[in-house]
Motif scaffolding. Structure first.
Motif, PDB file in Angstrom:
ATOM      1  N   SER A  50      65.542  18.472 -28.692  1.00 62.04           N
ATOM      2  CA  SER A  50      65.040  17.225 -29.282  1.00 62.04           C
ATOM      3  C   SER A  50      65.668  15.991 -28.622  1.00 62.04           C
ATOM      4  O   SER A  50      65.103  14.907 -28.686  1.00 62.04           O
ATOM      5  CB  SER A  50      65.269  17.217 -30.793  1.00 62.04           C
ATOM      6  OG  SER A  50      66.635  17.248 -31.084  1.00 62.04           O
ATOM      7  N   ALA A  55      65.875  12.929 -36.616  1.00 61.26           N
ATOM      8  CA  ALA A  55      65.955  11.466 -36.681  1.00 61.26           C
ATOM      9  C   ALA A  55      67.366  10.943 -36.889  1.00 61.26           C
ATOM     10  O   ALA A  55      67.622   9.767 -36.723  1.00 61.26           O
ATOM     11  CB  ALA A  55      65.065  10.954 -37.802  1.00 61.26           C
ATOM     12  N   HIS A  96      63.926  13.889 -24.995  1.00 65.66           N
ATOM     13  CA  HIS A  96      63.134  12.657 -24.934  1.00 65.66           C
ATOM     14  C   HIS A  96      64.035  11.423 -24.820  1.00 65.66           C
ATOM     15  O   HIS A  96      63.635  10.397 -24.308  1.00 65.66           O
ATOM     16  CB  HIS A  96      62.301  12.488 -26.211  1.00 65.66           C
ATOM     17  CG  HIS A  96      61.548  13.704 -26.603  1.00 65.66           C
ATOM     18  ND1 HIS A  96      60.417  14.123 -25.941  1.00 65.66           N
ATOM     19  CD2 HIS A  96      61.760  14.603 -27.592  1.00 65.66           C
ATOM     20  CE1 HIS A  96      59.964  15.230 -26.514  1.00 65.66           C
ATOM     21  NE2 HIS A  96      60.757  15.540 -27.516  1.00 65.66           N
ATOM     22  N   ASP A  97      65.234  11.552 -25.381  1.00 58.95           N
ATOM     23  CA  ASP A  97      66.105  10.380 -25.457  1.00 58.95           C
ATOM     24  C   ASP A  97      66.896  10.138 -24.177  1.00 58.95           C
ATOM     25  O   ASP A  97      67.339   9.019 -23.931  1.00 58.95           O
ATOM     26  CB  ASP A  97      67.100  10.538 -26.616  1.00 58.95           C
ATOM     27  CG  ASP A  97      66.456  10.207 -27.945  1.00 58.95           C
ATOM     28  OD1 ASP A  97      65.270   9.840 -27.925  1.00 58.95           O
ATOM     29  OD2 ASP A  97      67.129  10.309 -28.979  1.00 58.95           O
ATOM     30  N   TYR A  98      67.129  11.191 -23.414  1.00 57.97           N
ATOM     31  CA  TYR A  98      67.927  11.057 -22.189  1.00 57.97           C
ATOM     32  C   TYR A  98      67.116  11.593 -21.020  1.00 57.97           C
ATOM     33  O   TYR A  98      67.433  12.644 -20.463  1.00 57.97           O
ATOM     34  CB  TYR A  98      69.250  11.822 -22.326  1.00 57.97           C
ATOM     35  CG  TYR A  98      70.115  11.354 -23.462  1.00 57.97           C
ATOM     36  CD1 TYR A  98      71.058  10.354 -23.270  1.00 57.97           C
ATOM     37  CD2 TYR A  98      69.986  11.907 -24.736  1.00 57.97           C
ATOM     38  CE1 TYR A  98      71.853   9.923 -24.319  1.00 57.97           C
ATOM     39  CE2 TYR A  98      70.782  11.470 -25.790  1.00 57.97           C
ATOM     40  CZ  TYR A  98      71.712  10.479 -25.575  1.00 57.97           C
ATOM     41  OH  TYR A  98      72.498  10.052 -26.605  1.00 57.97           O
ATOM     42  N   ARG A 152      70.219  10.702 -35.506  1.00 53.99           N
ATOM     43  CA  ARG A 152      71.103  10.692 -34.341  1.00 53.99           C
ATOM     44  C   ARG A 152      71.944   9.427 -34.346  1.00 53.99           C
ATOM     45  O   ARG A 152      71.887   8.607 -33.435  1.00 53.99           O
ATOM     46  CB  ARG A 152      70.261  10.778 -33.074  1.00 53.99           C
ATOM     47  CG  ARG A 152      69.425  12.041 -33.023  1.00 53.99           C
ATOM     48  CD  ARG A 152      68.688  12.152 -31.716  1.00 53.99           C
ATOM     49  NE  ARG A 152      67.838  11.005 -31.489  1.00 53.99           N
ATOM     50  CZ  ARG A 152      66.632  10.855 -31.991  1.00 53.99           C
ATOM     51  NH1 ARG A 152      66.120  11.781 -32.775  1.00 53.99           N
ATOM     52  NH2 ARG A 152      65.923   9.787 -31.737  1.00 53.99           N
ATOM     53  N   ASP A 161      61.661  17.111 -33.565  1.00 54.16           N
ATOM     54  CA  ASP A 161      62.426  15.876 -33.500  1.00 54.16           C
ATOM     55  C   ASP A 161      63.490  15.893 -34.589  1.00 54.16           C
ATOM     56  O   ASP A 161      63.353  16.550 -35.604  1.00 54.16           O
ATOM     57  CB  ASP A 161      61.481  14.684 -33.722  1.00 54.16           C
ATOM     58  CG  ASP A 161      62.023  13.436 -33.060  1.00 54.16           C
ATOM     59  OD1 ASP A 161      63.163  13.466 -32.571  1.00 54.16           O
ATOM     60  OD2 ASP A 161      61.286  12.441 -33.036  1.00 54.16           O
TER      61      ASP A 161
END
Lengths: 433, 433
Positions: B184, B408, B187-189, B410, B406
């Protein structure tokens, strides 16, 4: 991903309402954008008081910044503390890296100003960050656990006295929500003498919510007094100790909890060259939001001093959001060799929540009081809260809180600040034997 | 509220599964009950690993004890740290008050045992309390923020290496959930080289989940290895430092995160007279759960050493819950002048979750592997989670996590433990200029 020509780099410092909006609006500008914040999330500041009052989970009002930036492929995020901005060499120095910029957006917001009151910084609780809100929640809930173990009536009164300094929106919200908290905690502490609980709101002027029309402040005062809150006008706090607050008239009120909601100042980072500032360290900006002395540097939100129709802006979220959009627009113009345009704030109205189903507001020429502005305040903030999941979580908590009169998040986590560890009394009392 | 005759007082120390159940089952026994715990909430321990992996809010798996006791008018709660139990004078000494008892239920559970490994207590993260879980979450998320700022490939590899010590249920869960977290966070990194991320599970024996049939441990090992996790058998950790773990074979693995899931011991409070203990400081009890030396004192849950069919119980939640009911039943008998009855554990089956849609279990004679026991594990724990609101919140988070892939939550909150502040590298690197 590397383009043929060297892209311009825009650095945005601070990911509050203004900075986050600016970074989002710059997503497809062609420039390389770097957003810097000390936290990896955006805090939805208007709902902080509900975290402090055990109504919302901290996670519900925090939104991960990397999620915000997922749809902005040329924007990256740096979690770092800004240490200095060097306008001459065009670099932002942080504790993690040194970032060069072609254009800079300064959006570092505001910080609590303790106004030189002795003890305030050590013993009063500010309410500006998520960590503050959690610390205050732990502290408030701890007070009730302490009071049921306390046999000395004087100590009990002290533990049950909550003083809020400052009669702006945060002070009013905190006062109102403590009444709501009291109502929902009644089931949990059936033996407690709740009539001893005392909420005191201290204001230096002679009205509350001074950024709104006077009539709304008067309504708010009446409403809070009806709810049993002591509102002290023309009173300043002269000193805060572990055990009490001292007022300007010389009187002393023993209390176990002081919430500091009085006064903010701009959180201006260290800079290499002096900048033109206005009151409260705010940066003076041109109508285009550019700094007076630097064409390629903008300041927005609480950090900037801006006027509209000869009056300074109030420092609310919609102003910062609109400035974030405007600054992105101006930067796109500059990137294309055009000159920036002046910013103009479009005021859709102002709302303030009191609590216990009451609020106030001014929309166009209309002044609203009571249930309607309360409901509007909650609705508007629910809509503006980032993230579908967070909206759902907050809505569920509100339904439970406002309809069932209950709040579930009464959890005292271990102290994350030294203030949590302050104990009013340390002697052992056999509560029965 | 005061009855004509003096009621007997039962004190329950510890509000985990066993203690909370005992207090609830004693609600209408006619006795005065006092439940003591250092926290004002019950922690739903089986889901701690999901808090650590940023999948659930801490508040969702914590349930306020005063809410539990709302329907028990003669039960009161004391938030306090137990300091000593005096069997002779029949008092429990806490940091807040001294409480006398006629009958005592000891349910203080277990604590992490670092097995004398140097550095483990300082640098490895245990996972026993909500504070542990939050500290570990902050630490893990921080690692990813650090790695994107790190240019040295050796340091990057170290930051992306996660070592889990212990191949029991907690170790397996943590290993599996780190794979889910990795998926998950992708997508963020987007710029991170995820193939560098390394998850190592260290087990001293030659199989995982040794309390379940061997075949399930073999399946778990195969599954974890398929997911890319390195499972080391017959390996012990000899030392933990800020930068690495040293194994029993002399090799050293540089790592930025060590999770300690190896070994628990009974959390026995200080007592005035020596008690008969079994392995891991557990208290020996009679079949009725009474202490060997004290008729009016019971021990349950992880604190007690109990056998069934000649084998010790495994230390899982259903055992503690059933013992809580049994002890309440026996106390009611004692209050009526009858003798207590032996406890017998009814084993409905055992489940363990691996993660990424896989689990294992044994129900009656059937061994289950794969999706079904995974779904059963989640369902059972959702049903047993206290509080309707918490169940709803957890369900919503799971739907988002397992269906949308996902998570949420974080959010890196400020450090609440010194360990959070450990930084692997402090030098400044201009990440671009």
């Amino acid at each position: 991903m590397q383009p043929v020509h060297n892209p311009q780099r825009i650095v945005v410092v601070g990911a509050g309402f203004g900075g986050m909006q600016a970074a989002q609006s710059l997503a497809h500008s062609g420039a390389e954008v770097c957003l810097i914040d000390r936290h990896n999330y955006n805090t939805f500041v208007p709902l902080l008081y509900q975290v402090a009052a055990a109504q919302l989970e901290p996670e519900s009002i925090a939104y991960p910044l990397r999620t915000v930036l997922r749809r902005a492929p040329r924007t990256r995020f740096l979690m770092a503390e800004v240490q200095r901005i060097d306008f001459e060499h065009q670099v932002v120095e942080t504790d993690k890296a040194v970032i060069s910029y072609d254009y800079l957006v300064m959006a570092t917001g505001s910080q609590t100003q303790f106004l030189g009151v002795p003890g305030a910084e050590d013993f009063a609780f500010p309410l500006q960050t998520l960590d503050h809100a959690i610390a205050l929640r732990n502290h408030i809930l701890q007070r009730f656990e302490q009071v049921v173990q306390e046999h000395d009536p004087v100590q009990r009164q002290q533990l049950l006295t909550f003083v809020i300094v400052g009669g702006g929106p945060t002070g009013v919200e905190m006062a109102g929500t403590l009444v709501e908290l009291k109502r929902s905690l009644r089931h949990d502490y059936p033996t407690l003498n709740w009539s001893q609980m005392r909420i005191v709101l201290v204001q230096s002027g002679d009205n509350l919510l001074v950024n709104l029309p006077n009539r709304l402040g008067h309504y708010t005062t009446r409403k809070l007094r009806q709810l049993g809150i002591n509102v002290y006008f023309k009173t300043r706090v002269r000193r805060v100790t572990e055990q009490a607050v001292e007022f300007s008239d010389g009187s002393t009120l023993p209390t176990g909890t002081v919430v500091w909601a009085a006064g903010l100042e701009a959180a201006l980072p260290d800079v290499t060259a002096p900048l033109t500032t206005a009151r409260k360290h705010k940066l003076k900006v041109r109508p285009t939001l550019q700094l007076i002395d630097h064409d390629n540097v903008y300041a927005i939100g609480d950090l900037a001093y801006t006027q509209q129709h000869g009056k300074p802006l109030a420092g609310v979220a919609p102003e910062a959001l609109q400035q974030g959009v405007a600054v992105a627009h101006n930067l796109r113009r500059q990137l294309r060799g055009k000159s920036p345009k002046p910013f103009s704030y479009f005021n859709k109205g102002r709302l303030a929540i009191i609590g216990v189903y009451a609020g106030v507001g001014k929309i166009g020429p209309f002044l609203l009081t009571g249930f309607l502005p309360w409901l509007l305040w909650l609705s508007v903030h629910l809509v503006y809260l980032p993230g579908f999941r967070n909206r759902l979580m907050v809505l569920l908590n509100w339904l439970q809180g406002y309809i069932r009169g209950d709040r579930a998040i009464r959890i005292i986590l271990s102290s994350n600040s030294a203030k949590d560890r302050i104990q009013l009394s340390k002697h052992k009392t056999p509560i029965s034997s």
